[in-house]
Design a protein around this motif. Structure first.
Motif: not given
Length: 213
Positions: A59-66
């Motif tokens: 998982i790309d945590v920053r991308a999921e935040y966005e």
């Protein structure tokens, strides 16, 4: 002499239940599943984001935040997310003439949400705004520059010895370890927490500890 008190955010000022609950809903797992995984990685000394990667490897945590923000399911903080001693303790410290700040490892969005709460604090900032995060020494150097005081006059209050107590102390700040939240309880009786100048169970203790003799 302490002239400023700066607070961590998660599990110091705010409950993390909404934060992790939001992630559990987004990843479509029961809340207790993610909570258990967070506890497991914390006990292993790993970053709590590892719990998300156990559920969704890669998982790309920053991308999921966005993605969560775009979907209208992003971060939220309201008065009910504050521990009950927060406003009372911060106001008490300001009544003593101390400068009060809030600065933790959170996003720009969280900084905006915290400011909307109009806490009894002189300033609010997050690592997302500063571009530097705990436990980096530069974070605490930024705290001192932001507060406008020598490090030795600043008390940093947090629940996580490895992020809050040890690095703040290394940067010359005074420290208080708060025994609450997963990290606060887990590390309460360790040598790491013992490095703090004070060990407290409630923020209400701070105005008493710092009141002039």
């Amino acid at each position: 002499m302490i002239s400023a008190v700066v607070f961590d955010v998660g599990e110091t000022l705010t409950y993390d239940r909404r934060f992790w609950g939001g992630w559990a809903d987004w990843l479509d797992v029961p809340h207790h599943t993610l909570s258990a995984l967070v506890g497991a990685v914390v006990a292993q000394g790993r970053d709590n984001a590892e719990a998300l990667r156990l559920i969704r490897p890669g998982i790309d945590v920053r991308a999921e935040y966005e993605a969560r923000e775009r979907a209208g399911r992003g971060e939220q903080i309201a008065d009910e997310d504050l521990y009950p001693d927060v406003r009372r303790a911060l106001a008490g410290l300001r009544e003593l003439g101390l400068w009060v700040g809030v600065a933790g490892n959170q996003t720009v969005r969280v900084a905006e949400l915290l400011r909307k709460l109009e806490l009894p604090a002189d300033a609010v900032a997050t690592s997302g705004e500063w571009g530097v995060a705990k436990p980096q020494r530069e974070f605490y150097e930024q705290v001192a520059a932001w507060a406008g005081r020598p490090p030795s006059e600043i008390l940093y209050v947090g629940d996580h010895p490895q992020n809050d107590i040890i690095p703040a102390r290394a940067a010359g700040l005074r420290t208080a370890h708060l025994r609450r939240g997963p990290w606060g309880y887990l590390y309460a009786d360790t040598g790491q927490a013992a490095q703090a100048d004070w060990r407290i169970d409630s923020l209400d203790e701070l105005p008493i500890l710092l009141a002039p003799a």
